[in-house]
Write a protein that holds these residues in place. Structure first.
Motif, PDB file in Angstrom:
ATOM      1  N   PRO A  28       4.317  -3.787 -13.549  1.00 12.65           N
ATOM      2  CA  PRO A  28       3.672  -2.843 -14.478  1.00 12.65           C
ATOM      3  C   PRO A  28       2.588  -2.041 -13.789  1.00 12.65           C
ATOM      4  CG  PRO A  28       2.826  -5.050 -14.826  1.00 12.65           C
ATOM      5  CD  PRO A  28       3.938  -5.196 -13.824  1.00 12.65           C
ATOM      6  N   ALA A  29       2.182  -0.950 -14.420  1.00 14.15           N
ATOM      7  CA  ALA A  29       1.133  -0.081 -13.870  1.00 14.15           C
ATOM      8  C   ALA A  29      -0.183  -0.821 -13.697  1.00 14.15           C
ATOM      9  CB  ALA A  29       0.946   1.137 -14.774  1.00 14.15           C
ATOM     10  N   THR A  30      -0.404  -1.849 -14.514  1.00 14.25           N
ATOM     11  CA  THR A  30      -1.662  -2.613 -14.432  1.00 14.25           C
ATOM     12  C   THR A  30      -1.776  -3.417 -13.144  1.00 14.25           C
ATOM     13  OG1 THR A  30      -0.583  -4.350 -15.733  1.00 14.25           O
ATOM     14  CG2 THR A  30      -1.982  -2.772 -16.925  1.00 14.25           C
ATOM     15  N   ASP A  31      -0.673  -3.570 -12.397  1.00 17.92           N
ATOM     16  CA  ASP A  31      -0.727  -4.294 -11.125  1.00 17.92           C
ATOM     17  C   ASP A  31      -1.161  -3.410  -9.959  1.00 17.92           C
ATOM     18  OD1 ASP A  31       0.073  -6.546 -12.443  1.00 17.92           O
ATOM     19  OD2 ASP A  31       2.134  -6.561 -11.677  1.00 17.92           O
ATOM     20  N   TRP A  32      -1.465  -2.130 -10.267  1.00 17.29           N
ATOM     21  CA  TRP A  32      -1.926  -1.211  -9.233  1.00 17.29           C
ATOM     22  C   TRP A  32      -3.442  -1.046  -9.298  1.00 17.29           C
ATOM     23  CZ3 TRP A  32       1.092   1.239  -5.552  1.00 17.29           C
ATOM     24  CH2 TRP A  32       2.477   1.180  -5.743  1.00 17.29           C
ATOM     25  N   HIS A  33      -4.054  -0.809  -8.135  1.00 17.06           N
ATOM     26  CA  HIS A  33      -5.450  -0.384  -8.089  1.00 17.06           C
ATOM     27  C   HIS A  33      -5.613   0.557  -6.897  1.00 17.06           C
ATOM     28  CE1 HIS A  33      -5.629  -3.656  -5.076  1.00 17.06           C
ATOM     29  NE2 HIS A  33      -6.667  -2.986  -4.573  1.00 17.06           N
ATOM     30  N   ASP A  34      -6.682   1.345  -6.889  1.00 19.93           N
ATOM     31  CA  ASP A  34      -6.922   2.337  -5.844  1.00 19.93           C
ATOM     32  C   ASP A  34      -8.097   1.917  -4.980  1.00 19.93           C
ATOM     33  OD1 ASP A  34      -4.890   3.919  -6.939  1.00 19.93           O
ATOM     34  OD2 ASP A  34      -6.310   4.868  -8.333  1.00 19.93           O
ATOM     35  N   ALA A  35      -7.932   2.075  -3.669  1.00 22.04           N
ATOM     36  CA  ALA A  35      -9.008   1.771  -2.720  1.00 22.04           C
ATOM     37  C   ALA A  35      -8.703   2.465  -1.404  1.00 22.04           C
ATOM     38  CB  ALA A  35      -9.126   0.263  -2.496  1.00 22.04           C
TER      39      ALA A  35
ATOM     40  N   ALA B   2      -8.611   5.543  -0.433  1.00 20.87           N
ATOM     41  CA  ALA B   2      -7.728   6.715  -0.556  1.00 20.87           C
ATOM     42  C   ALA B   2      -6.256   6.342  -0.598  1.00 20.87           C
ATOM     43  CB  ALA B   2      -7.985   7.711   0.567  1.00 20.87           C
ATOM     44  N   ALA B   3      -5.954   5.126  -1.024  1.00 16.01           N
ATOM     45  CA  ALA B   3      -4.563   4.687  -1.150  1.00 16.01           C
ATOM     46  C   ALA B   3      -4.398   3.907  -2.443  1.00 16.01           C
ATOM     47  CB  ALA B   3      -4.153   3.837   0.046  1.00 16.01           C
ATOM     48  N   SER B   4      -3.156   3.825  -2.909  1.00 18.53           N
ATOM     49  CA  SER B   4      -2.818   3.035  -4.089  1.00 18.53           C
ATOM     50  C   SER B   4      -2.244   1.698  -3.629  1.00 18.53           C
ATOM     51  CB  SER B   4      -1.800   3.790  -4.951  1.00 18.53           C
ATOM     52  OG  SER B   4      -2.285   5.075  -5.287  1.00 18.53           O
ATOM     53  N   HIS B   5      -2.704   0.615  -4.252  1.00 26.08           N
ATOM     54  CA  HIS B   5      -2.315  -0.732  -3.826  1.00 26.08           C
ATOM     55  C   HIS B   5      -1.648  -1.479  -4.982  1.00 26.08           C
ATOM     56  CE1 HIS B   5      -4.940  -0.641  -0.143  1.00 26.08           C
ATOM     57  NE2 HIS B   5      -5.519   0.299  -0.879  1.00 26.08           N
ATOM     58  N   LEU B   6      -0.520  -2.113  -4.692  1.00 30.51           N
ATOM     59  CA  LEU B   6       0.200  -2.923  -5.671  1.00 30.51           C
ATOM     60  C   LEU B   6       0.023  -4.394  -5.338  1.00 30.51           C
ATOM     61  CD1 LEU B   6       2.277  -3.237  -8.016  1.00 30.51           C
ATOM     62  CD2 LEU B   6       4.068  -3.144  -6.251  1.00 30.51           C
ATOM     63  N   THR B   7      -0.484  -5.158  -6.286  1.00 30.35           N
ATOM     64  CA  THR B   7      -0.584  -6.611  -6.139  1.00 30.35           C
ATOM     65  C   THR B   7       0.676  -7.253  -6.711  1.00 30.35           C
ATOM     66  OG1 THR B   7      -2.990  -6.509  -6.371  1.00 30.35           O
ATOM     67  CG2 THR B   7      -1.948  -8.652  -6.685  1.00 30.35           C
TER      68      THR B   7
ATOM     69  N   ALA C 258      -4.772  10.508   0.096  1.00 31.24           N
ATOM     70  CA  ALA C 258      -4.936  10.684  -1.351  1.00 31.24           C
ATOM     71  C   ALA C 258      -4.197   9.582  -2.092  1.00 31.24           C
ATOM     72  CB  ALA C 258      -4.402  12.045  -1.789  1.00 31.24           C
ATOM     73  N   ILE C 259      -4.718   9.223  -3.270  1.00 26.13           N
ATOM     74  CA  ILE C 259      -4.038   8.254  -4.117  1.00 26.13           C
ATOM     75  C   ILE C 259      -2.887   8.942  -4.856  1.00 26.13           C
ATOM     76  CG2 ILE C 259      -6.129   6.868  -4.414  1.00 26.13           C
ATOM     77  CD1 ILE C 259      -6.357   8.088  -7.237  1.00 26.13           C
ATOM     78  N   VAL C 260      -1.985   8.153  -5.389  1.00 25.37           N
ATOM     79  CA  VAL C 260      -0.893   8.654  -6.211  1.00 25.37           C
ATOM     80  C   VAL C 260      -1.139   8.181  -7.642  1.00 25.37           C
ATOM     81  CG1 VAL C 260       1.593   8.624  -6.638  1.00 25.37           C
ATOM     82  CG2 VAL C 260       0.725   8.642  -4.291  1.00 25.37           C
ATOM     83  N   ALA C 261      -1.252   9.120  -8.555  1.00 26.05           N
ATOM     84  CA  ALA C 261      -1.518   8.767  -9.953  1.00 26.05           C
ATOM     85  C   ALA C 261      -0.365   7.951 -10.513  1.00 26.05           C
ATOM     86  CB  ALA C 261      -1.717  10.032 -10.780  1.00 26.05           C
ATOM     87  N   ARG C 262      -0.709   6.964 -11.321  1.00 24.18           N
ATOM     88  CA  ARG C 262       0.313   6.100 -11.914  1.00 24.18           C
ATOM     89  C   ARG C 262       1.345   6.898 -12.709  1.00 24.18           C
ATOM     90  NH1 ARG C 262      -2.602   4.427  -9.034  1.00 24.18           N
ATOM     91  NH2 ARG C 262      -4.215   3.063  -9.807  1.00 24.18           N
ATOM     92  N   ALA C 263       0.908   7.981 -13.343  1.00 20.81           N
ATOM     93  CA  ALA C 263       1.813   8.793 -14.148  1.00 20.81           C
ATOM     94  C   ALA C 263       2.896   9.455 -13.304  1.00 20.81           C
ATOM     95  CB  ALA C 263       1.022   9.858 -14.904  1.00 20.81           C
ATOM     96  N   ARG C 264       2.659   9.607 -12.003  1.00 20.24           N
ATOM     97  CA  ARG C 264       3.659  10.223 -11.127  1.00 20.24           C
ATOM     98  C   ARG C 264       4.708   9.216 -10.658  1.00 20.24           C
ATOM     99  NH1 ARG C 264       2.932  12.892  -6.346  1.00 20.24           N
ATOM    100  NH2 ARG C 264       4.863  13.923  -6.938  1.00 20.24           N
ATOM    101  N   MET C 265       4.473   7.926 -10.876  1.00 26.01           N
ATOM    102  CA  MET C 265       5.414   6.902 -10.413  1.00 26.01           C
ATOM    103  C   MET C 265       6.521   6.729 -11.446  1.00 26.01           C
ATOM    104  SD  MET C 265       2.776   4.033  -8.925  1.00 26.01           S
ATOM    105  CE  MET C 265       1.420   4.474  -7.831  1.00 26.01           C
TER     106      MET C 265
ATOM    107  N   LYS D  65       0.845  -1.191   0.000  1.00 28.35           N
ATOM    108  CA  LYS D  65       0.000   0.000   0.000  1.00 28.35           C
ATOM    109  C   LYS D  65       0.882   1.244   0.000  1.00 28.35           C
ATOM    110  CE  LYS D  65      -2.468   0.548   3.688  1.00 28.35           C
ATOM    111  NZ  LYS D  65      -3.559   0.330   4.651  1.00 28.35           N
ATOM    112  N   LEU D  66       0.598   2.161  -0.927  1.00 33.31           N
ATOM    113  CA  LEU D  66       1.299   3.435  -0.993  1.00 33.31           C
ATOM    114  C   LEU D  66       0.443   4.457  -0.246  1.00 33.31           C
ATOM    115  CD1 LEU D  66       3.885   4.641  -2.205  1.00 33.31           C
ATOM    116  CD2 LEU D  66       2.571   5.219  -4.249  1.00 33.31           C
TER     117      LEU D  66
END
Length: 276
Positions: free
Chosen positions: A78-85, A87-92, A56-63, A45-46
């Motif tokens: 890859p960016a596709t392994d991220w999702h938002d939930a 108010a946080a960004s989650h990497l699987t 707040a979430i972090v946009a993928r474009a900022r990573m 979790k970011l």
């Protein structure tokens, strides 16, 4: 300084920080569980806000970079392994064999212009006291073009076998590198770490260490409950891990630059781990 003036400065800074720019919040990379099974599907979790609260979430474009160092290799999900939930960004991701991996996220720099008073209030609020002292002694700017980026890491344990992946340098502009394995420590033993800026040791710099539940604020300084350390001439420091909890190490490195688009560079770095 008059307390009413200081409160006003901090309120101004807080309003700026809440105005929608993700540069305004602190950033941490945290698994929900730092002790994972080999070959298992997990989440990182970011956390964009404070150590204990997502804002707040972090946009993928900022990573700019996402890395996991494990099994003596570095992977880039890859960016596709991220999702938002929540108010946080989650990497699987899927763990490999047993060991002690490190994961990291580095953001692209962004630039904003602040009046001098607000730039000073920002540094005070987030504990960038070295940068504040240097700014007060050297700068005569009426407004500051601040270029800011964040570089966050998490060390976690997979299975029951330790590895040296935790000490892998990810090459971030500002980076905290553990020198011994936090998961091999016993309670009240010390974690040693090094701070690097562009690969070079950061000497005599203020660093904060704290654990979950104690990221409280006061009127004068955001990190009132944190341990305050200074790196030595080689950028090294150590801290006694005195409580069974999730922990973080954090610092903000602020320095002047002579660039066309910025007056000061601000790099944030955090490292999280757990004492079980």
């Amino acid at each position: 300084m008059n307390k009413k003036i200081l409160k006003s400065m901090l309120l101004t800074a807080s309003m700026l920080l809440a105005s929608g720019s993700t540069q305004a919040h602190e950033l941490f990379l945290k698994p929900d569980n730092y002790f994972l099974k080999p070959q298992s599907k997990e989440l990182l979790k970011l956390v964009n806000g404070t150590f204990d609260k997502n804002l707040a979430i972090v946009a993928r474009a900022r990573m700019q970079d996402v890395s996991i160092a494990a099994d003596d290799k570095v992977f880039h999900p890859p960016a596709t392994d991220w999702h938002d939930a929540d108010a946080a960004s989650h990497l699987t991701f899927t763990t490999g064999k047993a060991g002690t991996p490190v994961a990291g996220v580095s953001t692209r720099p962004g630039v904003r212009t602040l009046p001098t008073a607000d730039f000073r209030a920002f540094m005070k609020l987030y504990g960038a006291l070295d940068g504040l002292a240097s700014f007060d002694s050297e700068s005569k700017l009426a407004a500051v073009r601040q270029r800011s980026a964040k570089h966050v890491k998490a060390v976690f344990q997979v299975g029951n076998t330790y590895s040296t992946d935790y000490s892998r340098r990810l090459g971030y502009p500002l980076e905290i590198v553990p020198q011994n394995n936090p998961f091999e420590l016993k309670l009240n033993e010390a974690l040693r770490f090094q701070v690097l800026h562009n690969g070079q040791p950061v000497a005599n710099h203020l660093v904060y260490v704290n654990h979950a539940g104690f990221n409280e604020d006061d009127d004068a300084e955001r990190r009132v409950n944190a341990q305050k350390l200074r790196t030595d001439k080689n950028g090294m420091a150590s801290v006694k891990i005195s409580k069974k909890s999730a922990w973080y190490i954090a610092l903000i490195h602020v320095h002047p630059v002579k660039d066309a688009d910025a007056d000061y560079d601000t790099n944030w770095a955090t490292l999280t781990f757990e004492m079980k």
